[in-house]
Design an enzyme around this catalytic site. Structure first.
Site, short mmCIF file in Angstrom:
data_model
loop_
_atom_site.label_atom_id
_atom_site.label_comp_id
_atom_site.label_asym_id
_atom_site.label_seq_id
_atom_site.Cartn_x
_atom_site.Cartn_y
_atom_site.Cartn_z
N LYS A 119 35.20 37.42 37.29
CA LYS A 119 36.41 36.66 37.60
C LYS A 119 36.07 35.19 37.80
O LYS A 119 34.97 34.86 38.25
CB LYS A 119 37.17 37.26 38.79
CG LYS A 119 36.50 37.18 40.11
CD LYS A 119 37.43 37.57 41.25
CE LYS A 119 36.86 36.94 42.51
NZ LYS A 119 37.75 36.35 43.44
N LYS A 135 34.60 29.62 41.97
CA LYS A 135 33.91 28.36 42.23
C LYS A 135 32.41 28.56 42.35
O LYS A 135 31.64 27.60 42.25
CB LYS A 135 34.45 27.71 43.51
CG LYS A 135 34.28 28.57 44.76
CD LYS A 135 34.85 27.89 45.98
CE LYS A 135 34.71 28.76 47.22
NZ LYS A 135 35.77 29.77 47.35
N LYS A 157 27.74 39.00 51.07
CA LYS A 157 27.49 37.58 51.32
C LYS A 157 26.18 37.31 52.03
O LYS A 157 25.66 36.20 51.98
CB LYS A 157 28.65 36.97 52.13
CG LYS A 157 29.93 36.85 51.32
CD LYS A 157 30.85 35.80 51.91
CE LYS A 157 32.04 35.57 50.99
NZ LYS A 157 32.99 34.61 51.53
P1 ADP Z 1 36.33 32.06 44.76
O1 ADP Z 1 36.17 33.40 44.08
O2 ADP Z 1 36.43 30.93 43.80
O3 ADP Z 1 35.29 31.86 45.83
P2 ADP Z 1 38.08 32.67 46.94
O4 ADP Z 1 37.26 33.88 47.20
O5 ADP Z 1 37.98 31.54 47.90
O6 ADP Z 1 37.75 32.14 45.48
O7 ADP Z 1 39.57 33.14 46.75
C1 ADP Z 1 40.70 32.55 47.34
C2 ADP Z 1 41.93 33.31 46.87
O8 ADP Z 1 42.08 33.19 45.44
C3 ADP Z 1 41.88 34.80 47.16
O9 ADP Z 1 43.19 35.22 47.50
C4 ADP Z 1 41.46 35.42 45.85
O10 ADP Z 1 41.94 36.74 45.72
C5 ADP Z 1 42.10 34.48 44.83
N1 ADP Z 1 41.28 34.39 43.61
C6 ADP Z 1 40.04 33.85 43.53
N2 ADP Z 1 39.57 33.90 42.28
C7 ADP Z 1 40.52 34.52 41.54
C8 ADP Z 1 40.62 34.88 40.15
N3 ADP Z 1 39.65 34.59 39.30
N4 ADP Z 1 41.74 35.51 39.73
C9 ADP Z 1 42.74 35.79 40.60
N5 ADP Z 1 42.72 35.47 41.91
C10 ADP Z 1 41.62 34.86 42.39
NA NA Z 2 34.78 34.39 46.39
#
Ligand code: ADP
Ligand code: NA
Length: 329
Positions: free
Chosen positions: A197, A200, A114
């Site tokens: 994956k 956002k 990050k």
């Molecule tokens: P992002 O990747 O959109 O920034 P976060 O890192 O805030 O999402 O993830 C919040 C939660 O959602 C975590 O527990 C993460 O493991 C789950 N998560 C995020 N993206 C995915 C995905 N594409 N598939 C499965 N779980 C996800």
């Molecule tokens: Na993330």
């Protein structure tokens, strides 16, 4: 036998959760309420480790809480609250920062990832110590289990190390929590770049937000990148795009992927997308409506969160009093 206590948090940063958040994490939050004493937390303090806008953060925090309720987090059964409403997290965090070693914090790979954009020197100290606050989030409730994704395993190890270190030095105080990789969690891929994956942080065309307009959702699914060939079959290596659409369909409809392959036999990708758009619409429409109803009555929503915070503080306050006494405050 008392139920195991679980703690889980989610950042409010995007304004809307997406299908990956739901299928990978939040669906398990809802299910776990049956078998655990759950503490669920919108971690707004973690959201300021990178640049932020105060009004947007305030709005996103409320929207996140409303979505959690709309998805089925039940404040009568679980303690749902906002991190900054419970100052004990930060109170414990300072003690944990003084027990954590610079070297061990430096090994956290998420900080390295990050901080790449601004470089380590320009990153906030908060981003660096974030895993220590995360440890405090968990330990302050003496949680038995923490349901997290694979990406959080390293932070959980730090949490366990800090709990063990404190207990060794000051006497049995913390439960050393175990990692619980939730069952039935699906990994959802980006609709435009199905080698990544869904996130956002990628362009919105590949990410289905729960609060998207239904027309936008349908368009995103129609425009999903599929693969060469015509057959609707799951093949993660050869057909990641189609496999991802089947995974989402299966997770939301409850039908097995094998069942869906039969269902779509002799039909093309267009049919799969059309039906998936309906399945997604059937799922998100009531969630979106319920979220909006909750946001239309912010005073009631604030009351729900205040009750959650009060309940959280009862537990967290006891832990901090115990810890502060033991460390000599
Ligand atoms: P992002 O990747 O959109 O920034 P976060 O890192 O805030 O999402 O993830 C919040 C939660 O959602 C975590 O527990 C993460 O493991 C789950 N998560 C995020 N993206 C995915 C995905 N594409 N598939 C499965 N779980 C996800
Ligand atoms: Na993330």
């Amino acid at each position: 036998v008392p139920l195991p206590r679980v703690l889980s948090g989610i950042q409010p940063t995007a304004g809307s959760f997406h299908l990956g958040n739901y299928l990978g994490a939040l669906r398990q939050w809802v299910a776990l309420q049956e078998t655990a004493e759950a503490f669920y937390c919108v971690v707004d303090q973690h959201a300021i480790t990178m640049d932020w806008d105060p009004e947007e953060l305030r709005r996103n925090t409320l929207t996140a809480a409303a979505q959690l309720l709309a998805l089925g987090v039940d404040p009568a059964r679980s303690t749902l609250f906002v991190q900054s409403h419970v100052p004990e997290h930060v109170q414990l965090s300072w003690v944990m920062e003084c027990l954590a070693r610079f070297g061990e914090a430096s090994r956290m790979t998420q900080f390295k990832d990050k901080s790449q954009r601004e470089g380590t020197a320009g990153a906030s100290v908060g981003l660096f110590t974030y895993p220590v606050l995360q440890a405090a989030d968990i330990l302050v409730y003496r949680a038995d289990e923490v349901p997290v994704g694979e990406d959080q395993r390293q932070h959980l190890e730090l949490t366990r190390d800090l709990a063990t270190r404190f207990n060794g030095r000051f006497g049995e105080t913390f439960t050393v929590p175990s990692v619980r990789i939730p069952e039935g969690g699906a990994k959802v891929l980006d609709l435009q770049s199905p080698e990544k994956k869904m996130s956002k942080s990628l362009p919105p065309a590949g990410c289905v937000f729960l609060l998207d307009d239904p027309k936008v959702t349908a368009k995103k699914i129609r425009s999903a990148v599929t693969d060469t060939g015509r057959e609707v079959v799951a093949d993660p290596e050869g057909k990641p795009g189609v496999t991802n659409l089947l995974t989402i369909h299966s997770a939301l409809s409850g039908r097995s992927v094998g069942d869906l392959e039969e269902h779509f036999a002799g039909r093309g990708y267009g049919d799969l997308k059309k039906e998936l758009a309906e399945v997604v619409a059937d799922f998100v429409t009531p969630v979106r409506q319920r979220t909006q109803e909750l946001l239309d009555d912010p005073a009631e929503l604030q009351r729900t969160l205040a009750q959650g915070a009060a309940r959280a503080r009862e537990v967290a306050g006891r832990t901090v009093a115990d810890v502060y006494d033991k460390v000599g405050f």
